[in-house]
Design a protein around this motif. Sequence first.
Motif, PDB file in Angstrom:
ATOM      1  N   PHE A 141      -9.559   3.109 -19.045  1.00  0.00           N
ATOM      2  CA  PHE A 141      -8.306   3.782 -18.676  1.00  0.00           C
ATOM      3  C   PHE A 141      -8.437   5.287 -18.877  1.00  0.00           C
ATOM      4  O   PHE A 141      -7.993   6.085 -18.044  1.00  0.00           O
ATOM      5  CB  PHE A 141      -7.149   3.243 -19.527  1.00  0.00           C
ATOM      6  CG  PHE A 141      -6.526   1.992 -18.988  1.00  0.00           C
ATOM      7  CD1 PHE A 141      -5.633   2.032 -17.930  1.00  0.00           C
ATOM      8  CD2 PHE A 141      -6.828   0.759 -19.544  1.00  0.00           C
ATOM      9  CE1 PHE A 141      -5.051   0.873 -17.429  1.00  0.00           C
ATOM     10  CE2 PHE A 141      -6.262  -0.407 -19.060  1.00  0.00           C
ATOM     11  CZ  PHE A 141      -5.369  -0.355 -17.999  1.00  0.00           C
ATOM     12  N   ILE A 142      -9.079   5.659 -19.985  1.00  0.00           N
ATOM     13  CA  ILE A 142      -9.218   7.086 -20.302  1.00  0.00           C
ATOM     14  C   ILE A 142     -10.179   7.764 -19.336  1.00  0.00           C
ATOM     15  O   ILE A 142      -9.881   8.831 -18.768  1.00  0.00           O
ATOM     16  CB  ILE A 142      -9.695   7.261 -21.761  1.00  0.00           C
ATOM     17  CG1 ILE A 142      -8.616   6.747 -22.715  1.00  0.00           C
ATOM     18  CG2 ILE A 142     -10.020   8.723 -22.051  1.00  0.00           C
ATOM     19  CD1 ILE A 142      -9.074   6.648 -24.156  1.00  0.00           C
ATOM     20  N   SER A 172      -1.410   4.165 -12.121  1.00  0.00           N
ATOM     21  CA  SER A 172      -0.903   3.596 -13.373  1.00  0.00           C
ATOM     22  C   SER A 172      -0.915   2.071 -13.326  1.00  0.00           C
ATOM     23  O   SER A 172      -0.921   1.471 -12.251  1.00  0.00           O
ATOM     24  CB  SER A 172       0.524   4.087 -13.656  1.00  0.00           C
ATOM     25  OG  SER A 172       1.416   3.604 -12.661  1.00  0.00           O
ATOM     26  N   ASP A 182       0.113  -2.763 -10.832  1.00  0.00           N
ATOM     27  CA  ASP A 182      -0.658  -1.516 -10.684  1.00  0.00           C
ATOM     28  C   ASP A 182      -0.203  -0.766  -9.441  1.00  0.00           C
ATOM     29  O   ASP A 182       0.538  -1.312  -8.611  1.00  0.00           O
ATOM     30  CB  ASP A 182      -2.165  -1.820 -10.605  1.00  0.00           C
ATOM     31  CG  ASP A 182      -2.552  -2.655  -9.386  1.00  0.00           C
ATOM     32  OD1 ASP A 182      -2.313  -2.190  -8.255  1.00  0.00           O
ATOM     33  OD2 ASP A 182      -3.098  -3.762  -9.557  1.00  0.00           O
ATOM     34  N   LYS A 190      -8.781   8.071 -15.897  1.00  0.00           N
ATOM     35  CA  LYS A 190      -7.510   8.798 -15.870  1.00  0.00           C
ATOM     36  C   LYS A 190      -6.395   7.976 -15.212  1.00  0.00           C
ATOM     37  O   LYS A 190      -5.695   8.433 -14.310  1.00  0.00           O
ATOM     38  CB  LYS A 190      -7.688  10.134 -15.149  1.00  0.00           C
ATOM     39  CG  LYS A 190      -8.678  11.056 -15.847  1.00  0.00           C
ATOM     40  CD  LYS A 190      -8.867  12.374 -15.100  1.00  0.00           C
ATOM     41  CE  LYS A 190      -9.885  13.259 -15.809  1.00  0.00           C
ATOM     42  NZ  LYS A 190     -10.108  14.534 -15.082  1.00  0.00           N
ATOM     43  N   ILE A 191      -6.287   6.736 -15.667  1.00  0.00           N
ATOM     44  CA  ILE A 191      -5.239   5.831 -15.189  1.00  0.00           C
ATOM     45  C   ILE A 191      -4.269   5.582 -16.337  1.00  0.00           C
ATOM     46  O   ILE A 191      -4.686   5.215 -17.445  1.00  0.00           O
ATOM     47  CB  ILE A 191      -5.838   4.505 -14.696  1.00  0.00           C
ATOM     48  CG1 ILE A 191      -6.753   4.761 -13.485  1.00  0.00           C
ATOM     49  CG2 ILE A 191      -4.755   3.504 -14.331  1.00  0.00           C
ATOM     50  CD1 ILE A 191      -7.507   3.535 -13.011  1.00  0.00           C
ATOM     51  N   ALA A 192      -2.990   5.792 -16.080  1.00  0.00           N
ATOM     52  CA  ALA A 192      -1.979   5.645 -17.128  1.00  0.00           C
ATOM     53  C   ALA A 192      -1.674   4.158 -17.370  1.00  0.00           C
ATOM     54  O   ALA A 192      -1.656   3.358 -16.434  1.00  0.00           O
ATOM     55  CB  ALA A 192      -0.707   6.383 -16.742  1.00  0.00           C
ATOM     56  N   LEU A 193      -1.420   3.833 -18.629  1.00  0.00           N
ATOM     57  CA  LEU A 193      -1.034   2.472 -18.987  1.00  0.00           C
ATOM     58  C   LEU A 193       0.343   2.500 -19.616  1.00  0.00           C
ATOM     59  O   LEU A 193       0.576   3.231 -20.587  1.00  0.00           O
ATOM     60  CB  LEU A 193      -2.042   1.866 -19.964  1.00  0.00           C
ATOM     61  CG  LEU A 193      -1.661   0.500 -20.538  1.00  0.00           C
ATOM     62  CD1 LEU A 193      -1.631  -0.554 -19.439  1.00  0.00           C
ATOM     63  CD2 LEU A 193      -2.626   0.085 -21.643  1.00  0.00           C
ATOM     64  N   HIS A 194       1.267   1.710 -19.090  1.00  0.00           N
ATOM     65  CA  HIS A 194       2.620   1.617 -19.628  1.00  0.00           C
ATOM     66  C   HIS A 194       2.808   0.221 -20.226  1.00  0.00           C
ATOM     67  O   HIS A 194       2.784  -0.775 -19.502  1.00  0.00           O
ATOM     68  CB  HIS A 194       3.659   1.865 -18.527  1.00  0.00           C
ATOM     69  CG  HIS A 194       3.476   3.179 -17.820  1.00  0.00           C
ATOM     70  ND1 HIS A 194       3.740   4.386 -18.416  1.00  0.00           N
ATOM     71  CD2 HIS A 194       3.040   3.454 -16.557  1.00  0.00           C
ATOM     72  CE1 HIS A 194       3.491   5.368 -17.564  1.00  0.00           C
ATOM     73  NE2 HIS A 194       3.052   4.823 -16.429  1.00  0.00           N
ATOM     74  N   GLU A 238       1.154  -1.161 -15.379  1.00  0.00           N
ATOM     75  CA  GLU A 238       2.266  -1.493 -16.267  1.00  0.00           C
ATOM     76  C   GLU A 238       2.177  -2.961 -16.684  1.00  0.00           C
ATOM     77  O   GLU A 238       1.902  -3.835 -15.871  1.00  0.00           O
ATOM     78  CB  GLU A 238       3.600  -1.248 -15.569  1.00  0.00           C
ATOM     79  CG  GLU A 238       4.803  -1.550 -16.464  1.00  0.00           C
ATOM     80  CD  GLU A 238       6.131  -1.392 -15.744  1.00  0.00           C
ATOM     81  OE1 GLU A 238       7.183  -1.502 -16.410  1.00  0.00           O
ATOM     82  OE2 GLU A 238       6.109  -1.187 -14.505  1.00  0.00           O
ATOM     83  N   SER A 254      -7.789   7.245  -9.611  1.00  0.00           N
ATOM     84  CA  SER A 254      -7.431   8.169 -10.694  1.00  0.00           C
ATOM     85  C   SER A 254      -6.045   8.754 -10.447  1.00  0.00           C
ATOM     86  O   SER A 254      -5.704   9.113  -9.314  1.00  0.00           O
ATOM     87  CB  SER A 254      -8.458   9.310 -10.785  1.00  0.00           C
ATOM     88  OG  SER A 254      -9.719   8.807 -11.145  1.00  0.00           O
TER      89      SER A 254
END
Length: 330
Positions: free
Chosen positions: A200-201, A243, A258, A204-208, A245, A240
């Motif tokens: 994820f880091i 996100s 996603d 650069k993909i956001a995780l909710h 969720e 990238s």
Amino acid sequence: MKLFFSYLKSHCKTLFFAGTSVVIFCGIFALDNLPLSAVGYAALLSVCVGLVLIAADFLHFRKTHFQLLRLAKKVRYGLDGLPPAQNRIEADYQTVLQELYRGMTELVTDCDCSQRETEDYYTLWAHQIKTPISAMHILLQSDENENRSDLQDCLFQIEEYVEMVLSYVRLNSDNTDLVVKQYPLDSIIRQAIHKYAPLFIRRKIALHYQPVSFTVLTDEKWLLFVIEQILSNALKYTRSGGSVEIRLESGNTLIIADTGIGIAPEDLPRIGQKGFTGYNGRQDKKSTGLGLYLCRRILSKLSHTLRIESEVGKGTTVKIGLESTRLRVE
């Protein structure tokens, strides 16, 4: 009544012969001008004897029929319940059946042995391959190579494929080592998140994700594998800046959504079929379709459900129903 008519049908030639014989005798008696009383008496005796013989033979026919019905329910365990043969033809049929059963038993035994050998080989291979993978992890941690992150991604994928092979072998074995009991869902989700956090880091993909207070009747290891596979697919097909969720919906439905490239509508009905990769899989030549196939099989064993909704260009939503109607607690 159907059984009786079936019996009559199987003896129609004999009954036709008996009836024809009676007609012939009656005709001869009439031509010779014999007293009708003698003819009637002989015919009555013949009919009585015939009915007794037919009744006895029908009872034997009925008994054999029900013996065979009972045997049909347990034939996989052997042919010991076969009724005794009454004539040479029945004895020949029984000999053929016994030879077929013996051949089938040998074939099943050979297949079982071959499957066990294959499972043992791949299980051993999967465990042995983990040793060089672990060594490569250690080397990469001490290496400041500029391609280090790419190498770590490739190594991570190798680990995933090894785990997939091991899961596939275990799932097809007689013993899938299910340990079913109540587990906190939050703990299982966190294990999957922790495993994929570096990806994820780096991508650069956001995780909710908001922690959930829910216990589920399941097998922790297998449900974790399913969540990991779905997260892996979400990361693979989300660019990238996108996100992912994770949330709980309607009390017992786990949602993993996603903002990836989505799935074509014509591919959705076949997603999860063995070997089916769809349009996205054809674009990504390395895709095998095995991950979601395993997910569907595992969730079915766990009495859970899998539903996928998607829109091309907007993303995919995977819904895991955590019902447990057919599971037995350890």
